[in-house]
Design a protein around this motif. Structure first.
Motif, PDB file in Angstrom:
ATOM      1  N   ARG A  42       4.911  -0.134  15.977  1.00  0.00           N
ATOM      2  CA  ARG A  42       6.156  -0.922  16.041  1.00  0.00           C
ATOM      3  C   ARG A  42       6.867  -0.926  14.694  1.00  0.00           C
ATOM      4  O   ARG A  42       8.098  -0.815  14.632  1.00  0.00           O
ATOM      5  N   ALA A  43       6.109  -1.036  13.604  1.00  0.00           N
ATOM      6  CA  ALA A  43       6.713  -1.066  12.260  1.00  0.00           C
ATOM      7  C   ALA A  43       7.387   0.267  11.934  1.00  0.00           C
ATOM      8  O   ALA A  43       8.484   0.287  11.370  1.00  0.00           O
ATOM      9  N   VAL A  44       6.747   1.380  12.281  1.00  0.00           N
ATOM     10  CA  VAL A  44       7.323   2.702  12.015  1.00  0.00           C
ATOM     11  C   VAL A  44       8.607   2.889  12.824  1.00  0.00           C
ATOM     12  O   VAL A  44       9.644   3.304  12.293  1.00  0.00           O
ATOM     13  N   LEU A  45       8.541   2.581  14.115  1.00  0.00           N
ATOM     14  CA  LEU A  45       9.724   2.753  14.971  1.00  0.00           C
ATOM     15  C   LEU A  45      10.876   1.863  14.511  1.00  0.00           C
ATOM     16  O   LEU A  45      12.030   2.313  14.458  1.00  0.00           O
ATOM     17  N   ALA A  46      10.578   0.622  14.164  1.00  0.00           N
ATOM     18  CA  ALA A  46      11.622  -0.299  13.704  1.00  0.00           C
ATOM     19  C   ALA A  46      12.222   0.170  12.380  1.00  0.00           C
ATOM     20  O   ALA A  46      13.444   0.136  12.193  1.00  0.00           O
ATOM     21  N   ARG A  47      11.370   0.627  11.455  1.00  0.00           N
ATOM     22  CA  ARG A  47      11.865   1.096  10.161  1.00  0.00           C
ATOM     23  C   ARG A  47      12.847   2.254  10.338  1.00  0.00           C
ATOM     24  O   ARG A  47      13.872   2.330   9.678  1.00  0.00           O
ATOM     25  N   ASP A  48      12.530   3.165  11.248  1.00  0.00           N
ATOM     26  CA  ASP A  48      13.386   4.335  11.474  1.00  0.00           C
ATOM     27  C   ASP A  48      14.474   4.061  12.511  1.00  0.00           C
ATOM     28  O   ASP A  48      15.199   4.983  12.906  1.00  0.00           O
ATOM     29  N   ASP A  49      14.603   2.826  12.940  1.00  0.00           N
ATOM     30  CA  ASP A  49      15.615   2.416  13.914  1.00  0.00           C
ATOM     31  C   ASP A  49      15.540   3.246  15.199  1.00  0.00           C
ATOM     32  O   ASP A  49      16.551   3.594  15.789  1.00  0.00           O
ATOM     33  N   TYR A  50      14.320   3.596  15.605  1.00  0.00           N
ATOM     34  CA  TYR A  50      14.069   4.331  16.846  1.00  0.00           C
ATOM     35  C   TYR A  50      14.812   5.670  16.884  1.00  0.00           C
ATOM     36  O   TYR A  50      15.170   6.171  17.939  1.00  0.00           O
ATOM     37  N   ARG A  51      15.032   6.280  15.713  1.00  0.00           N
ATOM     38  CA  ARG A  51      15.724   7.570  15.613  1.00  0.00           C
ATOM     39  C   ARG A  51      14.736   8.639  15.141  1.00  0.00           C
ATOM     40  O   ARG A  51      14.047   8.466  14.144  1.00  0.00           O
ATOM     41  N   CYS A  52      14.708   9.774  15.860  1.00  0.00           N
ATOM     42  CA  CYS A  52      13.845  10.891  15.490  1.00  0.00           C
ATOM     43  C   CYS A  52      14.276  11.413  14.123  1.00  0.00           C
ATOM     44  O   CYS A  52      15.458  11.718  13.912  1.00  0.00           O
ATOM     45  N   VAL A  53      13.325  11.518  13.201  1.00  0.00           N
ATOM     46  CA  VAL A  53      13.648  11.956  11.844  1.00  0.00           C
ATOM     47  C   VAL A  53      13.892  13.457  11.783  1.00  0.00           C
ATOM     48  O   VAL A  53      14.415  13.944  10.781  1.00  0.00           O
ATOM     49  N   GLN A  54      13.548  14.207  12.826  1.00  0.00           N
ATOM     50  CA  GLN A  54      13.775  15.653  12.814  1.00  0.00           C
ATOM     51  C   GLN A  54      15.080  16.046  13.487  1.00  0.00           C
ATOM     52  O   GLN A  54      15.869  16.779  12.914  1.00  0.00           O
ATOM     53  N   CYS A  55      15.317  15.596  14.699  1.00  0.00           N
ATOM     54  CA  CYS A  55      16.510  16.044  15.437  1.00  0.00           C
ATOM     55  C   CYS A  55      17.594  14.975  15.547  1.00  0.00           C
ATOM     56  O   CYS A  55      18.703  15.273  15.962  1.00  0.00           O
ATOM     57  N   GLY A  56      17.267  13.722  15.211  1.00  0.00           N
ATOM     58  CA  GLY A  56      18.261  12.656  15.243  1.00  0.00           C
ATOM     59  C   GLY A  56      18.411  11.953  16.581  1.00  0.00           C
ATOM     60  O   GLY A  56      19.278  11.090  16.728  1.00  0.00           O
ATOM     61  N   HIS A  57      17.578  12.297  17.561  1.00  0.00           N
ATOM     62  CA  HIS A  57      17.657  11.626  18.861  1.00  0.00           C
ATOM     63  C   HIS A  57      17.526  10.122  18.667  1.00  0.00           C
ATOM     64  O   HIS A  57      16.619   9.647  17.994  1.00  0.00           O
ATOM     65  N   GLN A  58      18.431   9.367  19.273  1.00  0.00           N
ATOM     66  CA  GLN A  58      18.407   7.910  19.163  1.00  0.00           C
ATOM     67  C   GLN A  58      17.715   7.323  20.384  1.00  0.00           C
ATOM     68  O   GLN A  58      18.207   7.447  21.502  1.00  0.00           O
TER      69      GLN A  58
END
Length: 100
Positions: free
Chosen positions: A21-37
């Motif tokens: 949950r902390a990782v997903l929240a930190r990245d705002d649920y956005r894929c760090v490779q392709c940018g999928h939201q």
């Protein structure tokens, strides 16, 4: 690959769920490779360890990244192929019968 301890997998522990949950929240649920939201609960993004736990990576938010399902699958397949190749290199070369 999740390890098992006492019938419970590593990824089903409360500590792992908090990490996820902390990782997903930190990245705002956005894929760090392709940018999928993604969105919370939609299952389109996953928390991934940058350095695998099997290779010494920790369940620390710094060692986490958000990946979409497709990017995570691709990364996992690449890591599995690398692990298989490494394992096959560790096997000793068979000795020639004439040299025994």
């Amino acid at each position: 690959m999740a390890w098992s301890s006492g019938g419970r997998g590593r990824t089903s522990t409360p500590a792992h769920r908090r990490w996820r949950r902390a990782v997903l929240a930190r990245d705002d649920y956005r894929c760090v490779q392709c940018g999928h939201q993604g969105r919370p609960g939609d299952g389109s993004v996953e928390a991934d360890h940058v350095v695998n736990v099997a290779e010494g990576g920790l369940d620390d938010v710094v060692n986490g990244q958000t990946l979409c399902v497709d990017c995570h699958k691709t990364k996992t397949q690449r890591e599995a192929a690398q692990a298989r190749a490494l394992k096959s290199r560790k096997r000793p070369a068979p000795r020639h019968p004439g040299l025994l």
